[in-house]
Write a protein that holds these residues in place. Structure first.
Motif, PDB file in Angstrom:
ATOM      1  N   SER A 149      57.344  39.530   2.162  1.00 24.68           N
ATOM      2  CA  SER A 149      56.027  39.901   1.672  1.00 24.68           C
ATOM      3  C   SER A 149      55.076  38.735   1.941  1.00 24.68           C
ATOM      4  O   SER A 149      55.434  37.582   1.724  1.00 24.68           O
ATOM      5  CB  SER A 149      56.101  40.193   0.178  1.00 24.68           C
ATOM      6  N   VAL A 150      53.881  39.040   2.440  1.00 20.31           N
ATOM      7  CA  VAL A 150      52.933  37.997   2.829  1.00 20.31           C
ATOM      8  C   VAL A 150      51.584  38.269   2.171  1.00 20.31           C
ATOM      9  O   VAL A 150      51.086  39.394   2.213  1.00 20.31           O
ATOM     10  CB  VAL A 150      52.759  37.953   4.362  1.00 20.31           C
ATOM     11  N   LEU A 151      50.996  37.253   1.569  1.00 15.36           N
ATOM     12  CA  LEU A 151      49.665  37.367   0.985  1.00 15.36           C
ATOM     13  C   LEU A 151      48.902  36.076   1.229  1.00 15.36           C
ATOM     14  O   LEU A 151      49.355  34.998   0.844  1.00 15.36           O
ATOM     15  CB  LEU A 151      49.760  37.636  -0.521  1.00 15.36           C
ATOM     16  N   TYR A 152      47.755  36.185   1.917  1.00 14.99           N
ATOM     17  CA  TYR A 152      46.886  35.040   2.202  1.00 14.99           C
ATOM     18  C   TYR A 152      45.502  35.326   1.630  1.00 14.99           C
ATOM     19  O   TYR A 152      45.047  36.469   1.610  1.00 14.99           O
ATOM     20  CB  TYR A 152      46.713  34.795   3.703  1.00 14.99           C
ATOM     21  N   GLY A 153      44.814  34.289   1.228  1.00 14.07           N
ATOM     22  CA  GLY A 153      43.424  34.413   0.811  1.00 14.07           C
ATOM     23  C   GLY A 153      42.714  33.102   1.042  1.00 14.07           C
ATOM     24  O   GLY A 153      43.279  32.038   0.756  1.00 14.07           O
ATOM     25  N   GLY A 154      41.483  33.142   1.570  1.00 13.71           N
ATOM     26  CA  GLY A 154      40.829  31.876   1.850  1.00 13.71           C
ATOM     27  C   GLY A 154      39.341  31.989   2.087  1.00 13.71           C
ATOM     28  O   GLY A 154      38.744  33.068   2.062  1.00 13.71           O
ATOM     29  N   VAL A 155      38.743  30.825   2.340  1.00 16.87           N
ATOM     30  CA  VAL A 155      37.311  30.705   2.612  1.00 16.87           C
ATOM     31  C   VAL A 155      37.137  29.799   3.821  1.00 16.87           C
ATOM     32  O   VAL A 155      38.031  29.036   4.186  1.00 16.87           O
ATOM     33  CB  VAL A 155      36.542  30.119   1.405  1.00 16.87           C
ATOM     34  N   GLY A 156      35.970  29.894   4.463  1.00 18.89           N
ATOM     35  CA  GLY A 156      35.721  29.058   5.624  1.00 18.89           C
ATOM     36  C   GLY A 156      34.263  29.042   6.009  1.00 18.89           C
ATOM     37  O   GLY A 156      33.413  29.667   5.360  1.00 18.89           O
ATOM     38  N   LEU A 157      33.962  28.334   7.084  1.00 22.21           N
ATOM     39  CA  LEU A 157      32.600  28.283   7.607  1.00 22.21           C
ATOM     40  C   LEU A 157      32.632  28.123   9.119  1.00 22.21           C
ATOM     41  O   LEU A 157      33.615  27.649   9.695  1.00 22.21           O
ATOM     42  CB  LEU A 157      31.777  27.170   6.953  1.00 22.21           C
ATOM     43  N   SER A 158      31.527  28.520   9.736  1.00 22.04           N
ATOM     44  CA  SER A 158      31.343  28.381  11.176  1.00 22.04           C
ATOM     45  C   SER A 158      29.983  27.744  11.416  1.00 22.04           C
ATOM     46  O   SER A 158      28.991  28.135  10.802  1.00 22.04           O
ATOM     47  CB  SER A 158      31.412  29.740  11.871  1.00 22.04           C
ATOM     48  N   TRP A 159      29.951  26.768  12.343  1.00 22.48           N
ATOM     49  CA  TRP A 159      28.707  26.041  12.626  1.00 22.48           C
ATOM     50  C   TRP A 159      28.519  25.947  14.131  1.00 22.48           C
ATOM     51  O   TRP A 159      29.467  25.683  14.873  1.00 22.48           O
ATOM     52  CB  TRP A 159      28.742  24.650  12.015  1.00 22.48           C
ATOM     53  N   ARG A 160      27.299  26.175  14.584  1.00 25.03           N
ATOM     54  CA  ARG A 160      26.988  26.167  16.012  1.00 25.03           C
ATOM     55  C   ARG A 160      25.952  25.098  16.327  1.00 25.03           C
ATOM     56  O   ARG A 160      24.933  24.979  15.637  1.00 25.03           O
ATOM     57  CB  ARG A 160      26.452  27.544  16.423  1.00 25.03           C
ATOM     58  N   PHE A 161      26.220  24.326  17.385  1.00 24.78           N
ATOM     59  CA  PHE A 161      25.251  23.353  17.897  1.00 24.78           C
ATOM     60  C   PHE A 161      24.773  23.858  19.251  1.00 24.78           C
ATOM     61  O   PHE A 161      25.542  23.928  20.210  1.00 24.78           O
ATOM     62  CB  PHE A 161      25.894  21.974  18.044  1.00 24.78           C
ATOM     63  N   ASP A 162      23.490  24.233  19.321  1.00 25.17           N
ATOM     64  CA  ASP A 162      22.976  24.812  20.555  1.00 25.17           C
ATOM     65  C   ASP A 162      21.674  24.173  21.008  1.00 25.17           C
ATOM     66  O   ASP A 162      20.875  24.799  21.698  1.00 25.17           O
ATOM     67  CB  ASP A 162      22.781  26.318  20.388  1.00 25.17           C
ATOM     68  N   ALA A 163      21.472  22.891  20.648  1.00 24.15           N
ATOM     69  CA  ALA A 163      20.230  22.219  21.018  1.00 24.15           C
ATOM     70  C   ALA A 163      20.088  22.089  22.533  1.00 24.15           C
ATOM     71  O   ALA A 163      18.972  22.009  23.051  1.00 24.15           O
ATOM     72  CB  ALA A 163      20.179  20.829  20.370  1.00 24.15           C
ATOM     73  N   ASP A 164      21.218  22.052  23.257  1.00 25.83           N
ATOM     74  CA  ASP A 164      21.162  21.895  24.715  1.00 25.83           C
ATOM     75  C   ASP A 164      21.138  23.229  25.454  1.00 25.83           C
ATOM     76  O   ASP A 164      21.148  23.268  26.683  1.00 25.83           O
ATOM     77  CB  ASP A 164      22.371  21.082  25.204  1.00 25.83           C
ATOM     78  N   TYR A 165      21.126  24.334  24.686  1.00 27.89           N
ATOM     79  CA  TYR A 165      21.196  25.649  25.326  1.00 27.89           C
ATOM     80  C   TYR A 165      19.843  26.029  25.923  1.00 27.89           C
ATOM     81  O   TYR A 165      18.799  25.821  25.314  1.00 27.89           O
ATOM     82  CB  TYR A 165      21.621  26.714  24.311  1.00 27.89           C
ATOM     83  N   LYS A 166      19.879  26.600  27.127  1.00 32.39           N
ATOM     84  CA  LYS A 166      18.675  27.097  27.780  1.00 32.39           C
ATOM     85  C   LYS A 166      18.841  28.598  28.007  1.00 32.39           C
ATOM     86  O   LYS A 166      19.878  29.040  28.497  1.00 32.39           O
ATOM     87  CB  LYS A 166      18.457  26.390  29.120  1.00 32.39           C
TER      88      LYS A 166
END
Length: 334
Positions: free
Chosen positions: A265-282
């Motif tokens: 039996s498997v049970l997972y629970g969690g939190v997270g975040l995602s961050w993007r750096f796009d200052a050089d994007y054209k």
């Protein structure tokens, strides 16, 4: 039906009753699910996706348990082309393993994969639909071409050292994936067909299917199912969760996962975040116009009209209140 199964089904039902949309001008994160989208992050864009999960596993026949924490980290970078992305996908695990005889702590990488993804086909590229000016119904009806998915391919290498979460005979192995992504108006449907641990004693085949939609302008939810099959282990895992967009380059998330058997039996629970750096994007102009561009424009115009109406209503209410206060009061009663 176990409490865990009831919890998963309840969450699936609750999220399945609502819908909205997501757009590529916001951060394109794979979290908190386990599937990958077909689209890359963009040339010169760097993205970090990380999270922490609580883990509980119990095997009713072998009578063992594992309780602990995993930390996930994915590093994504777009290079050379808008369709190409390089990534490192890692997971480090701390847990307490117990059985009828032994009890001990374990900690090591449970996943360390280096790979690259390439968007091989985008159905919206060079597609220029023309609206039917005579028929509202013709513009709103189901478009059969939406059944054509965006297609991406992925290739990676497992570079984990030997540890408590690998087989003793494991060595460097390979991971391959075909990614299909559909956009049905306000819904996004992603399918991953995965061939994992190729070259080891126990290679596996995985299928992950994910439905993603929005709950509001910033919040979204997802439903996901994963089937795993190998000579050593087979399972079916359901996931449900949500994300919240703090701003276009930062997203937080939460999720819960569980399977439907007890070996283990498997049970997972969690939190997270995602961050993007796009200052050089054209910005790069790509030929074609997909249906989602018209949908985004229509939604923006709708929101603008609602804001203008709200301002007018507030102004009218203030003026009515002002006139009411300016009216002379009648003579006081004796």
């Amino acid at each position: 039906m176990t409490f865990k199964t009831q919890l998963i089904f309840t969450a699936l039902l609750a999220l399945g009753l609502q819908a909205n949309a997501q757009y590529t001008d916001e951060i394109n994160s794979n979290r908190p699910g386990q599937s990958q989208s077909a689209f890359a992050v963009g040339k010169s864009v760097f993205q970090v996706e990380t999270g922490v999960n609580g883990v509980y596993e119990k095997h009713n026949i072998l009578n063992n348990t594992a309780k602990g924490v995993t930390t996930d980290l994915a590093l994504r970078y777009g290079a050379f082309d808008e369709s190409l992305e390089f990534m490192a996908d890692m997971q480090y695990r701390f847990d307490l393993y117990e059985d009828a005889i032994y009890s001990y702590n374990r900690n090591d990488f449970s996943k360390f994969v280096l790979g690259a993804k390439y968007l091989a086909y985008d159905p919206d590229k060079n597609y220029n639909p023309k609206p039917d000016l005579k028929s509202w119904w013709a513009n709103r009806r189901f478009k059969w071409r939406t059944l054509i998915p965006a297609v991406a391919v992925y290739g990676g290498v497992h570079v984990m050292s030997k540890g408590p979460f690998t087989f003793p005979e494991d060595k460097t192995s390979f991971k391959g994936m075909v990614i299909l992504q559909h956009h049905f108006g306000r819904w996004v449907w992603v399918n991953n067909i995965i061939f994992d641990k190729v070259g080891t004693t126990y290679p596996s085949t995985n299928w992950i299917t994910t439905f993603t939609h929005g709950l509001s302008k910033r919040a979204s939810g997802f439903l996901e199912f994963q089937a795993i099959k190998s000579d050593y282990y087979a399972d079916a895992i359901a996931r449900v969760g949500g994300t919240y967009l703090i701003h276009e380059d930062l997203q937080v998330d939460a999720s819960i996962s569980g399977n439907f058997k007890d070996t283990p039996s498997v049970l997972y629970g969690g939190v997270g975040l995602s961050w993007r750096f796009d200052a050089d994007y054209k910005d790069i102009l790509i030929g074609g116009k997909g249906d989602r561009e018209d949908e985004l424009k229509a939604e923006q115009e709708k929101q603008k009209k609602e804001q203008e109406k709200h301002k007018k209503d507030r102004k009218a209410a203030r003026e009515a209140r002002k006139k009411e206060l300016e009216q002379p009061m009648g003579p006081a009663e004796p």
